[in-house]
Design an enzyme around this catalytic site. Sequence first.
Site, PDB file in Angstrom:
ATOM      1  N   HIS A 128    -135.270  -7.110 103.395  1.00 19.95           N
ATOM      2  CA  HIS A 128    -134.695  -7.861 102.276  1.00 19.95           C
ATOM      3  C   HIS A 128    -133.262  -7.376 102.094  1.00 19.95           C
ATOM      4  O   HIS A 128    -132.993  -6.167 102.092  1.00 19.95           O
ATOM      5  CB  HIS A 128    -135.513  -7.602 101.005  1.00 19.95           C
ATOM      6  CG  HIS A 128    -134.770  -7.930  99.758  1.00 19.95           C
ATOM      7  ND1 HIS A 128    -134.194  -9.160  99.551  1.00 19.95           N
ATOM      8  CD2 HIS A 128    -134.466  -7.172  98.664  1.00 19.95           C
ATOM      9  CE1 HIS A 128    -133.585  -9.150  98.379  1.00 19.95           C
ATOM     10  NE2 HIS A 128    -133.732  -7.962  97.826  1.00 19.95           N
ATOM     11  N   CYS A 174    -137.533 -10.044  94.563  1.00 22.35           N
ATOM     12  CA  CYS A 174    -137.029  -9.722  95.912  1.00 22.35           C
ATOM     13  C   CYS A 174    -138.152  -9.651  96.942  1.00 22.35           C
ATOM     14  O   CYS A 174    -137.920  -9.861  98.131  1.00 22.35           O
ATOM     15  CB  CYS A 174    -136.264  -8.410  95.889  1.00 22.35           C
ATOM     16  SG  CYS A 174    -134.866  -8.443  94.775  1.00 22.35           S
ATOM     17  N   ASN A 227    -127.026 -10.706  97.832  1.00 24.77           N
ATOM     18  CA  ASN A 227    -128.477 -10.569  97.707  1.00 24.77           C
ATOM     19  C   ASN A 227    -129.017 -11.892  97.153  1.00 24.77           C
ATOM     20  O   ASN A 227    -128.711 -12.256  96.021  1.00 24.77           O
ATOM     21  CB  ASN A 227    -128.771  -9.397  96.766  1.00 24.77           C
ATOM     22  CG  ASN A 227    -130.246  -9.158  96.520  1.00 24.77           C
ATOM     23  OD1 ASN A 227    -131.066 -10.049  96.696  1.00 24.77           O
ATOM     24  ND2 ASN A 227    -130.581  -7.952  96.097  1.00 24.77           N
TER      25      ASN A 227
HETATM   26  N1  ACO Z   1    -116.637  -3.287  90.185  1.00 28.49           N
HETATM   27  C1  ACO Z   1    -115.970  -2.170  89.826  1.00 28.49           C
HETATM   28  N2  ACO Z   1    -116.546  -1.150  89.151  1.00 28.49           N
HETATM   29  C2  ACO Z   1    -117.845  -1.302  88.837  1.00 28.49           C
HETATM   30  C3  ACO Z   1    -118.588  -2.437  89.165  1.00 28.49           C
HETATM   31  C4  ACO Z   1    -117.926  -3.462  89.870  1.00 28.49           C
HETATM   32  N3  ACO Z   1    -118.533  -4.600  90.235  1.00 28.49           N
HETATM   33  N4  ACO Z   1    -119.842  -2.273  88.716  1.00 28.49           N
HETATM   34  C5  ACO Z   1    -119.900  -1.086  88.119  1.00 28.49           C
HETATM   35  N5  ACO Z   1    -118.693  -0.497  88.179  1.00 28.49           N
HETATM   36  C6  ACO Z   1    -118.292   0.811  87.659  1.00 28.49           C
HETATM   37  C7  ACO Z   1    -119.184   1.295  86.543  1.00 28.49           C
HETATM   38  O1  ACO Z   1    -118.771   0.759  85.320  1.00 28.49           O
HETATM   39  C8  ACO Z   1    -118.988   2.777  86.610  1.00 28.49           C
HETATM   40  O2  ACO Z   1    -117.789   3.104  85.997  1.00 28.49           O
HETATM   41  P1  ACO Z   1    -117.632   4.495  85.167  1.00 28.49           P
HETATM   42  O3  ACO Z   1    -117.864   5.574  86.178  1.00 28.49           O
HETATM   43  O4  ACO Z   1    -116.248   4.412  84.657  1.00 28.49           O
HETATM   44  O5  ACO Z   1    -118.694   4.436  84.125  1.00 28.49           O
HETATM   45  C9  ACO Z   1    -118.836   3.044  88.115  1.00 28.49           C
HETATM   46  O6  ACO Z   1    -118.455   1.779  88.705  1.00 28.49           O
HETATM   47  C10 ACO Z   1    -120.094   3.541  88.756  1.00 28.49           C
HETATM   48  O7  ACO Z   1    -121.167   2.702  88.323  1.00 28.49           O
HETATM   49  P2  ACO Z   1    -122.613   2.912  88.810  1.00 28.49           P
HETATM   50  O8  ACO Z   1    -123.510   1.842  88.254  1.00 28.49           O
HETATM   51  O9  ACO Z   1    -123.003   4.340  88.619  1.00 28.49           O
HETATM   52  O10 ACO Z   1    -122.388   2.619  90.365  1.00 28.49           O
HETATM   53  P3  ACO Z   1    -123.302   2.962  91.563  1.00 28.49           P
HETATM   54  O11 ACO Z   1    -122.612   3.871  92.463  1.00 28.49           O
HETATM   55  O12 ACO Z   1    -124.700   3.297  91.142  1.00 28.49           O
HETATM   56  O13 ACO Z   1    -123.366   1.564  92.276  1.00 28.49           O
HETATM   57  C11 ACO Z   1    -124.907  -0.220  92.572  1.00 28.49           C
HETATM   58  C12 ACO Z   1    -123.958   0.449  91.622  1.00 28.49           C
HETATM   59  C13 ACO Z   1    -124.130  -0.800  93.722  1.00 28.49           C
HETATM   60  C14 ACO Z   1    -125.609  -1.341  91.836  1.00 28.49           C
HETATM   61  C15 ACO Z   1    -125.900   0.841  93.088  1.00 28.49           C
HETATM   62  O14 ACO Z   1    -126.510   1.528  92.028  1.00 28.49           O
HETATM   63  C16 ACO Z   1    -126.933   0.258  93.952  1.00 28.49           C
HETATM   64  O15 ACO Z   1    -126.677  -0.100  95.077  1.00 28.49           O
HETATM   65  N6  ACO Z   1    -128.170   0.194  93.471  1.00 28.49           N
HETATM   66  C17 ACO Z   1    -129.254  -0.379  94.232  1.00 28.49           C
HETATM   67  C18 ACO Z   1    -129.655  -1.563  93.552  1.00 28.49           C
HETATM   68  C19 ACO Z   1    -129.545  -2.767  94.398  1.00 28.49           C
HETATM   69  O16 ACO Z   1    -129.158  -2.783  95.523  1.00 28.49           O
HETATM   70  N7  ACO Z   1    -129.966  -3.814  93.780  1.00 28.49           N
HETATM   71  C20 ACO Z   1    -129.993  -5.050  94.420  1.00 28.49           C
HETATM   72  C21 ACO Z   1    -130.950  -5.880  93.715  1.00 28.49           C
HETATM   73  S1  ACO Z   1    -132.500  -5.153  93.651  1.00 28.49           S
HETATM   74  C22 ACO Z   1    -133.120  -5.362  95.081  1.00 28.49           C
HETATM   75  O17 ACO Z   1    -132.893  -6.340  95.710  1.00 28.49           O
HETATM   76  C23 ACO Z   1    -133.915  -4.237  95.590  1.00 28.49           C
END
Ligand code: ACO
Length: 336
Positions: free
Chosen positions: A263, A115, A293
């Site tokens: 980014h 990234c 992304n």
């Molecule tokens: N659709 C529906 N439900 C989903 C999905 C989806 N696509 N993905 C995960 N879930 C579910 C999980 O299984 C979990 O279910 P459970 O509670 O029954 O176990 C629930 O949603 C919560 O999952 P988490 O992973 O805890 O969700 P979170 O709130 O952390 O959101 C996310 C996930 C969006 C990835 C978040 O952690 C985030 O924004 N992280 C930042 C990372 C990022 O932006 N990365 C981009 C690439 S890296 C970069 O460019 C910097």
Amino acid sequence: MYNSKIIGLGHYVPDNVVTNDDLSKVMDTNDAWIQERTGIKERRHVVKGDGDTTTTMGVKAAKIAIERAGIDKDDIDFIVFATLSPDYYFPGPGVLVQRDLGIKTVGALDVRNQCSGFVYAISIADQYIKTGMYKNVLVIGSELHSHGLDMTTRGRGVSVIFGDGAGAAVLSREEDNTKGILSTHLHSEGQHAEELSLIAPGMGKRWVTDIIEDNDPQDESYFPYMNGQFVFKNAVVRFSEVIIEGLEKNKLKSTDINLLVPHQANLRISQFIQKKFQLSDDQVFNNIMKYGNTTAASIPIALTEAWEAGKVESGDLVVLAAFGSGFTWGSVIIRW
Ligand code: ACO
């Protein structure tokens, strides 16, 4: 010592739009979840067999950037290509761009900083121009993620976030050192290398032959892994730090920023940064809603769209900032 300035920008995204509803047909997800957590409404995916690759998308973006720069392709002195999704394991896409653009035998360097790749690539180009070694450097960020994602419910936490596309910039010598790229700031913290990673195939843990030999349907090692919440927490801290570092280096304040192009990791991360620096909607450019992304391509695509929309004008203070896998992060401070 010279400065470098961006004299041409271009981007390319595949035509194929994949909406959140489209994804919900192949995995257990939904539009509300994706939009609420990431801000993404749709992304572009290359259709297999239509000819687009990381390199060809980069070449398409580069041709636009070179034309807008008003130079000839043979005026390019060096190529820097940032990607985590190269066409081949080796050689890297830099030389493929040199071949496909049909330019003379200039050097071509591949950058693997995910990234932060475009920010690292800009910094490299800037150093070559500053020292006078090169006059015009072509910098490309391009990614074809979609063919390597786990498009099942198992991979939904990662697969809904990423999209395909490319962006390019031509950097050129600037004699006035109050203009152009004022400074670049790069960091890494390899301690967290595996928190956002794609482990296989690689010589470290699992090579292709291991994957074939094991023939394990549960094997996830060749899909990207992301510890989402850990990445989020680190991203907001590092984004902020590296923006402040760049501003302080140039004796500037956040109120001096005309446009921040972060980014496009996640709209929630951009919004957090916007709030922290008390920037208005006009001061932060986001297009993750349309493209997801696109890793190394996200900043050049966003910067190109911002420029096309007339949001970047001569004299503006433009800040680029990135955080991602490695972890790596960085910023670029530009007086346009
Ligand atoms: N659709 C529906 N439900 C989903 C999905 C989806 N696509 N993905 C995960 N879930 C579910 C999980 O299984 C979990 O279910 P459970 O509670 O029954 O176990 C629930 O949603 C919560 O999952 P988490 O992973 O805890 O969700 P979170 O709130 O952390 O959101 C996310 C996930 C969006 C990835 C978040 O952690 C985030 O924004 N992280 C930042 C990372 C990022 O932006 N990365 C981009 C690439 S890296 C970069 O460019 C910097």
